[in-house]
Scaffold this motif. Structure first.
Motif, PDB file in Angstrom:
ATOM      1  N   GLN A  31      -4.426  -3.769  -5.463  1.00 35.14           N
ATOM      2  CA  GLN A  31      -4.634  -4.307  -6.806  1.00 35.14           C
ATOM      3  C   GLN A  31      -4.392  -3.241  -7.875  1.00 35.14           C
ATOM      4  N   ILE A  32      -4.833  -2.005  -7.588  1.00 34.96           N
ATOM      5  CA  ILE A  32      -4.612  -0.908  -8.530  1.00 34.96           C
ATOM      6  C   ILE A  32      -3.114  -0.631  -8.678  1.00 34.96           C
ATOM      7  N   SER A  33      -2.395  -0.666  -7.559  1.00 32.52           N
ATOM      8  CA  SER A  33      -0.953  -0.432  -7.588  1.00 32.52           C
ATOM      9  C   SER A  33      -0.247  -1.493  -8.422  1.00 32.52           C
ATOM     10  N   LYS A  34      -0.704  -2.729  -8.303  1.00 34.65           N
ATOM     11  CA  LYS A  34      -0.108  -3.816  -9.083  1.00 34.65           C
ATOM     12  C   LYS A  34      -0.326  -3.606 -10.576  1.00 34.65           C
ATOM     13  N   LEU A  35      -1.512  -3.121 -10.933  1.00 38.29           N
ATOM     14  CA  LEU A  35      -1.814  -2.882 -12.343  1.00 38.29           C
ATOM     15  C   LEU A  35      -0.883  -1.831 -12.957  1.00 38.29           C
ATOM     16  N   ILE A  47       0.860  -1.181   0.000  1.00 31.62           N
ATOM     17  CA  ILE A  47       0.000   0.000   0.000  1.00 31.62           C
ATOM     18  C   ILE A  47       0.897   1.231   0.000  1.00 31.62           C
ATOM     19  N   SER A  48       0.623   2.167  -0.867  1.00 32.46           N
ATOM     20  CA  SER A  48       1.429   3.382  -0.904  1.00 32.46           C
ATOM     21  C   SER A  48       0.547   4.567  -1.256  1.00 32.46           C
ATOM     22  N   VAL A  49       1.070   5.754  -1.003  1.00 32.21           N
ATOM     23  CA  VAL A  49       0.335   6.972  -1.333  1.00 32.21           C
ATOM     24  C   VAL A  49       1.096   7.739  -2.397  1.00 32.21           C
TER      25      VAL A  49
END
Length: 212
Positions: free
Chosen positions: A205-209, A2-4
């Motif tokens: 999941q969005i970060s992985k994409l 998780i990141s910002v």
């Protein structure tokens, strides 16, 4: 992980932030309207004490920490959902009544939606706070944010209990809004945690994409 992702060049303070000024004016306008049309004025003020303290604290403490635009939007969306519920003392919320009739529920579920929304919309601001203010490693963020949401949700339930204990039975019943459910506090707390977990999973999941 998780990141910002926030703007590097932030304004010196919130008053110079166009996004903050826009959502601030919007929020104040809606707040005044809901205040004027609240069905129970005493409950309205009880429900909004923490809102007023939070917004005031957000502005006063900006020299120590300023949230990015994305976090501010998430915070104000949650606050809007909250004051919309406070306008009708939660138990008589119009959206909740629609859902109650559709799903044949025994109670108005809008308060459950707001408790879930607390975890869902506040997960990102908490993530930013831990990562930017304390440089917490990404691998610890999930646990820390979950525990933070759990702690604040529990504290709020204790505040509700304290208000109910210090006011007359009618005011306390309206403010706590258990609607006859003896496990209301536990369910509300679990929903807040669930909201945070779901948001962080979506964020992951969005970060992985985007990392592919």
């Amino acid at each position: 992980m998780i990141s910002v992702t926030c703007r590097v060049n932030k304004p010196a303070n919130y008053t110079e932030n166009i996004v903050f000024r826009f959502i601030g004016v919007l929020f104040l306008s809606v707040w005044i309207y809901f205040c004027a049309t609240a069905i129970d004025r005493q409950d309205w003020w009880l429900e909004n004490i923490l809102v007023i303290c939070f917004v005031f604290g957000l502005i006063v403490c900006q020299k120590r920490f300023m949230f990015c635009d994305k976090s501010l939007v998430f915070i104000f969306v949650f606050l809007l959902l909250h004051i919309y519920g406070a306008r009708t003392a939660y138990t008589q919320n119009e959206l909740g009544e629609i859902l109650r009739n559709i799903w044949n529920l025994d109670r108005n579920p809008y308060d459950r939606i707001v408790h879930f929304s607390f975890g869902f919309f506040m997960a990102y601001p908490f993530t930013e706070f831990f990562q930017v203010k304390f440089a917490v490693a990404k691998k610890y963020i999930f646990v820390l944010v979950t525990m933070a949401i759990l702690s604040f949700a529990t504290i709020f339930e204790l505040i509700e209990w304290g208000v109910a204990a210090c006011t007359d039975s009618a005011t306390g019943e309206t403010y706590v809004a258990t609607q006859g459910d003896p496990w209301d506090a536990q369910k509300d707390t679990i929903l807040a945690v669930l909201g945070a977990v779901i948001f962080m999973r979506i964020q992951r999941q969005i970060s992985k994409l985007f990392d592919k």
